[in-house]
Motif scaffolding. Sequence first.
Motif, PDB file in Angstrom:
ATOM      1  N   ASN A 289       0.912  -0.815  -0.057  1.00 14.04           N
ATOM      2  CA  ASN A 289      -0.139  -0.049  -0.119  1.00 14.04           C
ATOM      3  C   ASN A 289       0.921   1.104   0.549  1.00 14.04           C
ATOM      4  OD1 ASN A 289      -1.554   2.165   0.627  1.00 14.04           O
ATOM      5  ND2 ASN A 289      -2.778   0.783   1.802  1.00 14.04           N
ATOM      6  N   SER A 290       0.668   2.026  -1.099  1.00 19.18           N
ATOM      7  CA  SER A 290       1.762   3.264  -1.454  1.00 19.18           C
ATOM      8  C   SER A 290       1.348   4.156  -0.073  1.00 19.18           C
ATOM      9  CB  SER A 290       2.030   3.554  -2.388  1.00 19.18           C
ATOM     10  OG  SER A 290       0.075   4.287  -2.832  1.00 19.18           O
ATOM     11  N   SER A 291       0.226   4.408   0.445  1.00 18.10           N
ATOM     12  CA  SER A 291       0.387   5.084   1.099  1.00 18.10           C
ATOM     13  C   SER A 291      -0.006   4.597   2.602  1.00 18.10           C
ATOM     14  CB  SER A 291      -1.143   5.828   1.091  1.00 18.10           C
ATOM     15  OG  SER A 291      -2.335   5.119   2.003  1.00 18.10           O
ATOM     16  N   ARG A 292       1.022   3.335   3.117  1.00 18.08           N
ATOM     17  CA  ARG A 292       1.514   2.737   3.921  1.00 18.08           C
ATOM     18  C   ARG A 292       3.187   2.938   4.462  1.00 18.08           C
ATOM     19  NH1 ARG A 292      -2.263  -1.009   7.920  1.00 18.08           N
ATOM     20  NH2 ARG A 292      -2.209   0.354   8.728  1.00 18.08           N
TER      21      ARG A 292
END
Lengths: 371, 730
Positions: free
Chosen positions: B478-481
């Motif tokens: 997940n690119s936002s984690r």
Amino acid sequence: MSHTNESGFETDEQLTDEQLFGHLAEDDIVSLSRRERFERILDAYFLAPGRVAWDDWRTRIGILVVTLFVFFGTIGPRLVTPPATNQAPNNLQPFDGGVAALWEEGGWIDIGVDHQLSMGPISVPGIDIRYPLGADNYGTPIGRNLIHATPDMLEMVVAGAIVSVGLAAIFGITAGYKGGKTDEFLMYITDIVMTMPGLPLLIVIVAIWSPRQAWLIGVVLAIDAWPGLARALRSQVLTLREESYVEASRTMGLPSRTILARDISPQLMPYILINFANAGRQVVFGSVALYFLGVLPLTTANWGIMMDTAYSEAHALVNLSNFYQIFWPMAAVVVLSFGLILFAQGMDRVFNPRIRARHAKKVGSDEEQIN
Amino acid sequence: MTRTETELEITHDDRSSHDVILEVRDVDVTFDMERGTSRVLDGVRFDVHRDEMLGIVGESGSGKSMFASALLNAVVDPGQTSGEIIYHPPDGEPVDVLSLSESQLERFRWEEISMVFQGAMSSFNPTMKIREHFEETIRAHGEDIEERMEHGWQLLADLYLDPERVFDSYPHELSGGMKQRTLIALSLILEPKVLVMDEPTAALDLLMQRSIMSLLGNLQEEYDLTIVFITHDLPLVAGLADRLAVMYAFEFVEYGPSEQVIRDAAHPYTRALLKSVPSVDASLEDMHPIEGESPDPVDAPSGCSYHPRCPLATVECTQADPDYHEFSEERGAACFHWEQSGDEIEYALGVDPDEFPESTAAFESEEETVVSLDDVDVHFEQTGLIDELFGKESVVRAVNDVSIELRENEVVALVGESGCGKTTLGKTVIGLQEPTAGSVSYRGQDVWEAKAGSGDYEFDDIRRALQIVHQDPGSSLNSSRTVRASLSAPLKRWRPDLGPSDRETVIYNLLKRVGMKPPEDYAARFPHQLSGGEKQRVVLVRALLMSPDLILADEAVSALDVSLRVEMMDLMLDLQEMFDTSYLFISHDFSNARYLTEKSDGRIGIMYLGNLVEIGPAQEIIHDPKHPYTKVLRWATPPLDPDEAKEANATDPPIREIDIPDPTDPPSGCPFQTRCPDAREVCTREVPELQDTEGAARVACFREDDDHEYWASEPVESDTVSLKTESKAD
């Protein structure tokens, strides 16, 4: 730290602590104090996004504008005398006396020791400002009118935007992620709402119930605004749910709500936010238009009512010397929607991990990897 | 032995023997970026000879695609190209490609130099028939349509396509391999002198890659072409290219006749690359990854760009950029230490395929079965509403009647062409895809019954025990984690008894264990701050934290740089021991599957059109394939050794047709009978079952049964494909 295995697998146990930790040297064991964890959370969720947001001029202006309106909507009415007819001379021009009023007695502003400006409980000595934005045909000061209309306006905007975006998000994301019968049913409702003609419906609803509370008007205005967004969100979720990392989360047995909250929603946030701002604008425009048309009941002060009065009583569009009467409420509408849009655009960056990483305090090295 | 100059000058030709068609002089390509100037080609100086096949090899991000774009002056904005690229037409004045005007360039591209890109899928307009694509191109260049279409017809036929059918098809009606071949024909329609191909086969299967490579060889001779072939896959070009040029960090580090470069590479990078490439014939002990990572184009190291990774680096290397040391007219390497490289970095090409230890005849494992599949079918219906109205039905049989057992601590690799159903089978094994028929059981418990709540085991436990590692490291996190957040998720879910400090300890230790140091720094990073290899390691660790019994590794190393694959596979095996898990490794690449399974005494399964056609111990499958299809795949995996490569090129593929049949309309009888060189009449009627053979492998072919009616049956007559390239006189 024993883990009991209730399901009764004999051959298959959870990772033993031995496997997980291995043989650790004393200094390999990490201990996190409550304070460290708190700081980390604070940095990740509040400080870093805040820094990112403030780093962009659009967000900065957006935040300033929105804060200004929130200020007028909350504290403003307490400081400013409520408007009434004949408080000011009829047809008073804005900034009466022009620049000369700065040093001459009289006009819209007076400076000097014997003057004092009282705003509610506060009084500021040495300056006095009188009806800077002028007054309408009945002597109602426009500035006071604008400020006293703001709380209702904000209530409407927030209620309308939350309802329309909230409904869209719930319908769209659930339908997209769950698929199957749930999807069919939710989209069935969405399509029905979508085909309903918005304005006639509004007029009918308003005619039947004639809502007086501002938030209710906001909700009514937003009632047909969500299906488009719901459809769009659904299609985005349909592609996102096939992403490898979502499948990995599913394979790990994480519950759907965690996946939706952690894996899917963040990717949709920029889109949802800009729609939130847009929905807010729509509510402002819609309410102003409906008040202007006289569809909504004329209750309290409102920018739409002010424009209506300016148009029908003062003929502000024909008689240009009265143009200021319609200009000020228009300016309020334009500036607020402009501020909302800038804010939403700038917030886009907050959800971009690349930018957030650059601003986070504890993120390792700043260099990006080239692959 | 230390090399001497004379030794390498054996093949010294005089200058005139090579007619230069493209002269590249000090070409720079730069991009202005927020964080500095990105130099993606750095003073490249190179000659392309007329009528040669030049193979350009480099890892991703080495600037090889930029070189291709620069040759056509087609670097995309905002890239800046400087330097000189002189094109020498067969007759006429030389032109500087970089100073041509926009309209001159339009004529120049396609008529003089044309290019084939990797994405054949997106190179065609989906609303236009292939014929219109050809006609449009011809018309745009103001040529005679009839004459050119005739030529196109010939080209398509040369590429083993049915011109009539192809011309009247829409792009979606052609398979990937057919599209790519059509694209090659289209790029040759105006008879260019030079064909630049940028990874044209990377998206295709081994067999198709290999076939296209062979066909290219034929085309080159027939139409007097100069081919510049760019790839990351060294073995693929090694056997076919006349010359090889190796790119590293935005410039060429070595060039020369391909046989010489492969046999005795002079640059340390080339040698390390040769060592790191998984191949089917090199010995396992001999494969080593290259330490470190490729440099950043914005901040390339001073001096020799390879010095941070080079074992021979000295102070000199860090200060000055080495010039080419020219061993001979046509061979050069940019290294100060070319004399020592041969001794310091040793590599061996190919081992004798006969020397493999006999595997135990009966392959029986004591270990308990983790997952077993029993006669599993997975069919997808592609019938829409409109098709239903017209009574059309199309069912894709992704998996057909497959039974397989996976034991504890075992590595099984599934190999097959794309679309053969290997990923679907993999997902069925780990319970992500529900089978249409048959049963999937985990330790004796039917997985789908457990999901419905009627099993003895909790479905949650089964879910936890079967994990997945995806192909593309870019999209599997997940690119936002942050890495910490991604790795905490499985621990939070399955080990609620662990506190935040414990979680932190576990994560830091595992990160250290997989070589990501310092862990505090890596844990706080977002995925975009990791390289592909690092991302894949995080994904692997995340899967392992679930304490799984089986991990489906779906092309887990295919997206990584060649030099990193061996390292990743070693890590997988290392962690397997630590965590007691099994792998189901899916790959289209025989060499990767071989490396992983042979090192762990695992098994390889071969899939074709949804059927498992052969399964057995890795060594037996690699060195003694029995099923005709396995033999084809084996043929399609090029050996690195130049002699063997030449030999392989000279043999025809043991196959009758290049293209796979339509999976919605599979052939009757044995699925492979339409392409099998040994097919007989009985094969078109009956479906062979997996049966035991003399070795430990099980094969689905009648030929393994000496008493089968196959032997009395009539052979199906037809010609075999001939891809033979004439051995060229060098």
